[in-house]
Design a protein around this motif. Structure first.
Motif, PDB file in Angstrom:
ATOM      1  N   ASP A 128       0.828  -1.202   0.000  1.00  0.00           N
ATOM      2  CA  ASP A 128       0.000   0.000   0.000  1.00  0.00           C
ATOM      3  C   ASP A 128       0.861   1.249   0.000  1.00  0.00           C
ATOM      4  O   ASP A 128       0.612   2.194  -0.744  1.00  0.00           O
ATOM      5  CB  ASP A 128      -0.904   0.008   1.235  1.00  0.00           C
ATOM      6  CG  ASP A 128      -2.130  -0.883   1.036  1.00  0.00           C
ATOM      7  OD1 ASP A 128      -2.392  -1.222  -0.140  1.00  0.00           O
ATOM      8  OD2 ASP A 128      -2.782  -1.231   2.024  1.00  0.00           O
TER       9      ASP A 128
ATOM     10  N   GLY B 120       2.148   2.191  -3.184  1.00  0.00           N
ATOM     11  CA  GLY B 120       1.126   2.479  -4.181  1.00  0.00           C
ATOM     12  C   GLY B 120       0.935   1.346  -5.162  1.00  0.00           C
ATOM     13  O   GLY B 120       0.401   1.534  -6.245  1.00  0.00           O
TER      14      GLY B 120
ATOM     15  N   SER C 288      -0.887  -1.333  -4.710  1.00  0.00           N
ATOM     16  CA  SER C 288      -2.179  -2.014  -4.696  1.00  0.00           C
ATOM     17  C   SER C 288      -3.226  -1.231  -5.481  1.00  0.00           C
ATOM     18  O   SER C 288      -4.345  -1.687  -5.641  1.00  0.00           O
ATOM     19  CB  SER C 288      -2.644  -2.251  -3.251  1.00  0.00           C
ATOM     20  OG  SER C 288      -2.413  -1.107  -2.490  1.00  0.00           O
ATOM     21  N   ASP C 289      -2.840  -0.061  -5.990  1.00  0.00           N
ATOM     22  CA  ASP C 289      -3.764   0.706  -6.829  1.00  0.00           C
ATOM     23  C   ASP C 289      -3.910   0.012  -8.181  1.00  0.00           C
ATOM     24  O   ASP C 289      -3.064  -0.780  -8.581  1.00  0.00           O
ATOM     25  CB  ASP C 289      -3.215   2.119  -7.057  1.00  0.00           C
ATOM     26  CG  ASP C 289      -3.164   2.908  -5.763  1.00  0.00           C
ATOM     27  OD1 ASP C 289      -3.976   2.605  -4.859  1.00  0.00           O
ATOM     28  OD2 ASP C 289      -2.303   3.790  -5.640  1.00  0.00           O
ATOM     29  N   PRO C 290      -5.024   0.330  -8.905  1.00  0.00           N
ATOM     30  CA  PRO C 290      -5.164  -0.228 -10.252  1.00  0.00           C
ATOM     31  C   PRO C 290      -3.985   0.197 -11.130  1.00  0.00           C
ATOM     32  O   PRO C 290      -3.409   1.283 -10.931  1.00  0.00           O
ATOM     33  CB  PRO C 290      -6.467   0.389 -10.758  1.00  0.00           C
ATOM     34  CG  PRO C 290      -7.178   0.891  -9.557  1.00  0.00           C
ATOM     35  CD  PRO C 290      -6.156   1.151  -8.505  1.00  0.00           C
TER      36      PRO C 290
ATOM     37  N   VAL D 249      -3.891   3.659 -12.729  1.00  0.00           N
ATOM     38  CA  VAL D 249      -3.601   4.714 -11.759  1.00  0.00           C
ATOM     39  C   VAL D 249      -2.099   4.779 -11.494  1.00  0.00           C
ATOM     40  O   VAL D 249      -1.502   5.854 -11.444  1.00  0.00           O
ATOM     41  CB  VAL D 249      -4.371   4.451 -10.443  1.00  0.00           C
ATOM     42  CG1 VAL D 249      -3.986   5.476  -9.389  1.00  0.00           C
ATOM     43  CG2 VAL D 249      -5.866   4.455 -10.707  1.00  0.00           C
ATOM     44  N   GLN D 250      -1.484   3.603 -11.372  1.00  0.00           N
ATOM     45  CA  GLN D 250      -0.035   3.566 -11.130  1.00  0.00           C
ATOM     46  C   GLN D 250       0.722   4.218 -12.281  1.00  0.00           C
ATOM     47  O   GLN D 250       1.671   4.971 -12.079  1.00  0.00           O
ATOM     48  CB  GLN D 250       0.445   2.121 -10.987  1.00  0.00           C
ATOM     49  CG  GLN D 250      -0.059   1.454  -9.739  1.00  0.00           C
ATOM     50  CD  GLN D 250       0.554   0.079  -9.578  1.00  0.00           C
ATOM     51  OE1 GLN D 250       1.709  -0.132  -9.938  1.00  0.00           O
ATOM     52  NE2 GLN D 250      -0.199  -0.860  -9.051  1.00  0.00           N
TER      53      GLN D 250
ATOM     54  N   ARG E 219       0.296   7.942 -12.233  1.00  0.00           N
ATOM     55  CA  ARG E 219       1.076   8.567 -11.169  1.00  0.00           C
ATOM     56  C   ARG E 219       2.553   8.631 -11.569  1.00  0.00           C
ATOM     57  O   ARG E 219       3.233   9.628 -11.362  1.00  0.00           O
ATOM     58  CB  ARG E 219       0.919   7.778  -9.868  1.00  0.00           C
ATOM     59  CG  ARG E 219       1.516   8.517  -8.690  1.00  0.00           C
ATOM     60  CD  ARG E 219       1.142   7.885  -7.377  1.00  0.00           C
ATOM     61  NE  ARG E 219       1.262   6.435  -7.451  1.00  0.00           N
ATOM     62  CZ  ARG E 219       0.375   5.604  -6.933  1.00  0.00           C
ATOM     63  NH1 ARG E 219      -0.678   6.058  -6.298  1.00  0.00           N
ATOM     64  NH2 ARG E 219       0.552   4.312  -7.029  1.00  0.00           N
TER      65      ARG E 219
END
Lengths: 316, 297
Positions: free
Chosen positions: A55, A58, A60-62, A65-66, A69
């Motif tokens: 987490d 980052g 565990s984000d879809p 989204v990764q 970012r």
């Protein structure tokens, strides 16, 4: 001309996006979980702790989204931190990039000043012993692995002169002579295959141009052979040669990676390799993108230069 | 070559003259010393690889001898840091170089060939997207992509083949697409279509045979590049793993012992250079023979 440049710049955006997407996808699709690598798979780290780590990174984000970012951070100049040393990746790469660029430029310079004269002489003295030797030499040069050339050079200088390259990098701004002493051997090793390519290309285009009508006209109206050769033939023969050299410059940044390892220079290539061996994914991701962006920008500059040199190409 | 020859070309190419030509005299356009030299080097390497157990005087992994011996009659190229016979290891190393080189080029040929064929033959959206992907892949320096792919998949011989295959696929896609496009505009394609030939038949009977020449040249040229890339990956520790003998891997180890036994750094590199040179010579010769536009240059 400016329209052409704008057009090319606009095309750059999808290419860069596509490249970043490809690099990102490559690092996600390939086996190996970053969290497992950091925490180890021996069970000493509980799975709850692993989830927390995941987490916090980052991860565990879809996936989209990764990606967003990563790109967003890159655009603000933040390439993340090295998993290994915790150092900002931007700083690591900024330290490495000048070494690789200097290596590539020196290699390009050395190969060009040797190859173009050889190619011209070979074309002018076509089918003589010199031409034959140059052509064979060209094929031999293409076949030599640059890391072998580099190794042999190290071997030779240490045996013959007792000289070994300094372990620490000497920046050009601090000590130009020391820097060149350090960089000259790797540059030559890098230059050898490129020399062969440039020489072969120069010879081919020179032969083509020498058969053109305007060269015959220039000869027929009684111009001295030298001006014909330099002003009429060489000038036109060089245009495709420049393109080839330009394309090679990008590849040179790649082959520099291998030569850097032999000479222990901490350029981008060596950094990338260390990142791979340490499973330092953010570093690998960023270093690959840096090399690819440099490659694309160089190709863009070459294309623009090409359009400027050869008015026939305009707005292809 | 002079314009006046004792036998005019027309006759040598005729059937009657061919039977009269001694068998060792190739038709003139196949008399290409560089190409023949290349073919000999490549064939010799293939024979060495196949007959490795007969040719190699020692087991490549047996550590029976004294370590770091210089070349001698017993050990033609000396011994390495574990007392293994360098000559035997180089003989066996030819297997890895040829295998990885050939399989990776076949991978590139399959991926790139199919993509190029589809994209050139059907055009439209297929073409646009395939070529966009190819452009993006071309935007990477090849060896960097190979380092990343094989590094991330995990260093092994199989992954090196995959990595090298992937980085050369775009080149094949581009060349095949271009060749298909030029074949597509030929009159015989039009004629075959009018007669009602299916897509499958058109591709098999007309497209593929007519794009073979550029493909053969490209394959030979990329075989040399693939062998160089394999050597580079093994050299960096990203290819076939020790203790299996590879030329690149042997060079990598040689760097550590170079000061005491320089021959360790000389022979493996020489082997790489000779084999790559063979493929380059062969490619050069094939280009002269198969591509009439480039002849006489």
């Amino acid at each position: 001309m400016s329209k052409y440049i704008l057009q090319r710049l606009a095309l750059l955006v999808p290419t860069l996006l596509g490249m970043s997407l490809l690099i990102f996808a490559m690092l996600r699709l390939l086996p190996g979980d970053v969290v497992d690598i950091i925490a180890g798979t021996d069970g000493t780290v509980s799975s709850a702790a692993k989830e927390k780590l995941r987490d916090s990174m980052g991860l565990s984000d879809p996936i989209p989204v990764q990606y967003a970012r990563w790109i967003g951070n890159l655009l603000t100049g933040d390439a993340g931190k090295s998993l290994r040393s915790g150092e900002p990746i931007g700083e690591i790469l900024m330290r490495a990039l000048p070494i690789t660029i200097e290596l590539a430029i020196l290699g390009l310079f050395i190969s060009t000043i040797v190859a173009i004269p050889l190619g011209v002489i070979s074309a002018v003295k076509r089918d003589t012993a010199f031409d034959f030797a140059a052509r064979i030499g060209g094929l031999v040069g293409l076949s030599l692995p640059n890391f072998w050339v580099a190794t042999l050079m190290l071997l030779f200088t240490s045996k013959a002169f007792g000289w070994t390259p300094s372990i620490r990098f000497i920046p050009f701004t601090q000590d130009p002579i020391g820097n060149l002493q350090q960089m000259i051997l790797p540059s030559i090793a890098l230059a050898v295959p490129l020399m062969a390519i440039t020489m072969r290309m120069t010879r081919t285009t020179m032969l083509e141009v020498l058969g053109q009508d305007y060269v015959r006209t220039a000869n027929a109206k009684g111009l001295a052979p030298r001006p014909v050769l330099y002003r009429h033939a060489l000038k036109n023969a060089l245009i495709p040669v420049i393109t080839v050299i330009g394309f090679q410059l990008g590849g040179l940044m790649g082959s520099a990676a291998v030569v850097e390892v032999v000479f222990g220079l901490n350029g981008v290539g060596n950094t990338l390799l260390q990142g791979i061996f340490n499973r330092d994914y953010p570093l690998v991701q960023a270093a690959t993108l840096y090399l690819a962006v440099a490659f694309v920008l160089i190709n863009l500059i070459v294309d623009v230069l090409y359009a400027w040199l050869d008015p026939r190409i305009k707005l292809a | 070559m002079s314009v006046v020859t004792t036998t005019p070309d027309v006759i040598t190419e005729g059937r009657a003259a061919r039977t009269a030509t001694p068998w060792w005299k190739f038709p003139k356009r196949y008399r290409n010393p560089i190409g023949i030299a290349g073919a000999i080097i490549v064939l010799a390497t293939v024979v060495i690889a196949l007959a490795a157990p007969i040719i190699a005087p020692y087991d490549p992994s047996s550590q029976g001898a004294i370590r770091l011996l210089p070349p001698s009659r017993e050990h033609l190229m000396g011994t390495d840091e574990l007392g293994r016979d360098t000559f035997s290891r180089i003989v066996y190393g030819s297997r890895v170089s040829l295998q990885v080189g050939i399989i990776s080029v076949v991978i590139a040929l399959l991926i790139g060939g199919v993509l190029g064929l589809l994209s050139g033959y059907f055009g439209g959206l297929v073409d646009t997207w395939t070529m966009r992907l190819v452009d993006i892949m071309f935007a990477f320096p090849g060896i960097v992509l190979a380092i990343v792919i094989s590094g991330l998949l995990g260093p092994s011989r199989r992954n090196a083949m995959i990595a090298i295959g992937i980085i050369y696929a775009p080149a094949f896609a581009r060349v095949v697409r271009g060749a298909v496009l030029s074949v597509k505009s030929e009159a015989y394609m039009e004629a075959a279509k009018v007669v009602g030939a299916s897509n499958m038949r058109l591709v098999r009977q007309h497209v593929v045979p007519n794009i073979l020449a550029p493909l053969i040249v490209l394959t030979t040229v990329y075989l040399s590049s693939a062998i160089l890339s394999e050597a580079a990956l093994s050299f960096l520790g990203l290819g076939t793993q020790p203790p299996e003998p590879t030329w690149g891997g042997m060079l990598n180890i040689a760097r550590t012992y170079m000061e005491i036994s320089p021959w360790m750094a000389i022979f493996p590199g020489l082997a790489i250079a000779i084999l790559v040179l063979g493929f380059n010579f062969l490619g050069d010769g094939l280009r002269d023979i198969l591509d009439p536009r480039l002849r006489e240059r």
